[in-house]
Every structure is written in structure tokens, then in C-alpha cells.
Write an enzyme that holds these catalytic residues in place. Structure first.
Site, mmCIF file in Angstrom:
data_model
loop_
_atom_site.group_PDB
_atom_site.id
_atom_site.type_symbol
_atom_site.label_atom_id
_atom_site.label_comp_id
_atom_site.label_asym_id
_atom_site.label_seq_id
_atom_site.Cartn_x
_atom_site.Cartn_y
_atom_site.Cartn_z
ATOM 1 N N LYS A 126 0.848 -1.197 0.000
ATOM 2 C CA LYS A 126 0.000 0.000 0.000
ATOM 3 C C LYS A 126 0.878 1.239 0.000
ATOM 4 C CE LYS A 126 0.864 1.291 4.455
ATOM 5 N NZ LYS A 126 1.615 2.513 4.820
ATOM 6 N N GLY A 157 4.256 -4.384 4.310
ATOM 7 C CA GLY A 157 4.604 -5.752 3.936
ATOM 8 C C GLY A 157 4.294 -6.764 5.017
ATOM 9 N N ASP A 174 -2.673 -1.665 10.067
ATOM 10 C CA ASP A 174 -2.707 -1.726 8.608
ATOM 11 C C ASP A 174 -3.235 -3.053 8.069
ATOM 12 O OD1 ASP A 174 -1.656 0.814 8.473
ATOM 13 O OD2 ASP A 174 0.372 0.177 7.960
#
Length: 302
Positions: free
Chosen positions: A12, A105, A140
Site C-alpha cells: 500500500k 509488507g 494496517d
């Protein structure tokens, strides 16, 4: 029941990261506009008679923890606990998202492992429950599951999907060393000490630019409240940002907490020009190009 499941999950970029003052629990309220981009990790899950184990290959795989601190391992344990079973799986991460790069990640691997284990075990966990587990794992992780574009509020885990009216072309420059997200937030707090920090809100012009698929309007609206803190801890990033701007990037910013820098280009050709300038500049370690939005965590066909 399958003997192996592979899930592909995207990186992202934060096209807006508005950060409020530190809360009593140590977190910060955010208005975090996520855009998933086409750099992917793949998480493959197979049954393991020896119990839970994690392996990894790909760029900088040696920096990925292979113990129970890995978010993929924690995701497998959390899902197993919900269903009263043991997490006897081998999780293999094929790494292509930069490690410690501000591109989620690790969060991607958590979301990928969660979806892969659910498919492997046939536990048919509802989307809402999967998102609840993601939120427990990290701020996230829910977006890594959902992909596309979304506004994250709270500490980033409460998501509202956003419309995107076109494809946006990005270049990402990976730095020679990592940056700790907690350290960047501590520096944000230090730099803002004694200041009145407003409550974070999403930029309406930015949301409109995404919906219209307009790169010029998006470039005018992108922002990252953590960028001054990242630059304070890693001043050399300013040189990388300058190279990308000089090469014609419409916008240049630190991605999330860094140290990856992100450059918005008008089209694929412009992205290639920016990428080449960065590769030859000596200001970064590696350079990647990717488009967004990208799909969230997806089970790949066998």
C-alpha cells in the site's frame, strides 16, 4: 480439503496520512487514505506435522522474523484460537513487498496468512470476523485484506471503501536502511511538543481526485504528517525526494512512516523516466514501479 493454499496480497501507499495527538493508550487517531498497489507478497500455507513454522524467500528475506512475532504466524494462531484448533501449518512467504519500507509488507503477510489458513482449514470465517482479527493484529492489516482504496480512521483499522476512477502510476524508491514505525511516531510527538495538533480529517479534494482518477488533482492533495519526523530521523530521504521531483514526478512523499519514498507520475512512460533517474542517482537502494488500485488479499487458483 486442500493440501496447500496460496494467497497474493498487495503493498500500500498512503496518499494521505493525517495524524492526531498521542492518545492515552499511546496510539494516535489517524485519517489514513490507503491505496493498494501492484507489488505483492504471496503466502502459501500447508499442513505441518511439526506445528507452526515460518519460512521466507525473496528480496531482504533475511530481515523477516521467522518466529511467533511474525504477523503471519500471529494470524494463524489467532484464527486457530477462534475455531478451537491448533495452528499446525507451514507458512511460506514469497517476499516482494519491501521489508521495513512503510508499505505494509508485514501487515500484508498477516492478512494473507489469515485468508490462506481459513481456506486451508475450511473454517468459513465471516468477512466481519476476519476484519476483527486483522484489527487485533495491527492497524494496517485490515486494509491489506480489503485492498482497493479506503479511508482508515481510529488508529487506521476502521475502514470506509473509497471510489477510484482510474489507474494511478507510482514509483517507489527503497532506502538503504529501515525506519522503525514506533520511532517515527515518537519523533512526531517530539516535534509537535507544546503545539496544538488538530484532529485528523480526510481531505475532500483528495477523495474527489481519487474518485475522478485525476493524477494532477491527486498530486496537489497528497500529504503525510509523518514526513517531517521521517526526514528528521533520516535526512538523506530529502535528496531522494528531490531527484524524483526534478525528474518530473507530479508529487513526491515519504510512504507512511518510511523510509520508502513514493512518486506519483502522470502515466506509465513518465513513471519509467522517474524510475530511471532514481536508479542512477545514488540516493536509494532499489526502485520499483507499480499501479494502483490493486485487489486485496486473493486466494490464487491451485
Amino acid at each position: 480439503m486442500s493440501t496447500s493454499v496460496t494467497v497474493r496480497v498487495p503493498a500500500k501507499v498512503n496518499v494521505q496520512l493525517a495524524v492526531g495527538a498521542a492518545r492515552p493508550d499511546g496510539f494516535h487517531d489517524l485519517a489514513n487514505v490507503f491505496l493498494a498497489v501492484g507489488l505483492y507478497d504471496e503466502v502459501t500455507v500447508t499442513p505441518s506435522p511439526e506445528g507452526l513454522r515460518v519460512t521466507c524467500d525473496g528480496p531482504d528475506a533475511d530481515q523477516v522474523p521467522l518466529d511467533r512475532t511474525n504477523l503471519a504466524a500471529r494470524a494463524a494462531e489467532a484464527l486457530a484460537a477462534r475455531h478451537g484448533r491448533t495452528p499446525d501449518v507451514h507458512l511460506h512467504i514469497a517476499k516482494d513487498i519491501p521489508v521495513a519500507g512503510g508499505m505494509a509488507g508485514g501487515s500484508a503477510d498477516g492478512a494473507g496468512a489469515l485468508l490462506a489458513c481459513d481456506a486451508l482449514w475450511g473454517t468459513r470465517t465471516s468477512r466481519e470476523e476476519l476484519l476483527d482479527i486483522c484489527a487485533e493484529l495491527g492497524s494496517d492489516v485490515p486494509f491489506s485484506l480489503v485492498g482497493g482504496a479506503a479511508l482508515g480512521t481510529g488508529r487506521g483499522e476502521k475502514l470506509r471503501p473509497l471510489d477510484v476512477g482510474g489507474t494511478f502510476h507510482w514509483v517507489f524508491a527503497m532506502a538503504g536502511r529501515g525506519l522503525s514505525t514506533p520511532a517515527v511516531f515518537r519523533e512526531f510527538d517530539r516535534l509537535g511538543e507544546g503545539m496544538d495538533i488538530p484532529a485528523p480529517v480526510a481531505s475532500e479534494p483528495l477523495l474527489d481526485a481519487l474518485a475522478a482518477g485525476d493524477p494532477d488533482a491527486l498530486a496537489a492533495a497528497v500529504s503525510n504528517d509523518l514526513q517531517p519526523a521521517a526526514l528528521s530521523l533520516f535526512p538523506e530521504l530529502a535528496d531522494t525526494l528531490a531527484v524524483g521531483r526534478d525528474a518530473g514526478a507530479l508529487a513526491a512523499l515519504v510512504s507512511g512512516s518510511g523510509p520508502t519514498t513514493a512518486f506519483l507520475a502522470r502515466d506509465m512512460q513518465a513513471a519509467a523516466t522517474v524510475a530511471e533517474a532514481l536508479r542512477t542517482s545514488g540516493t536509494c537502494r532499489t526502485v520499483r514501479t507499480a499501479d494502483g488500485p490493486a485487489r486485496g488479499a486473493t486466494v490464487l487458483p491451485e
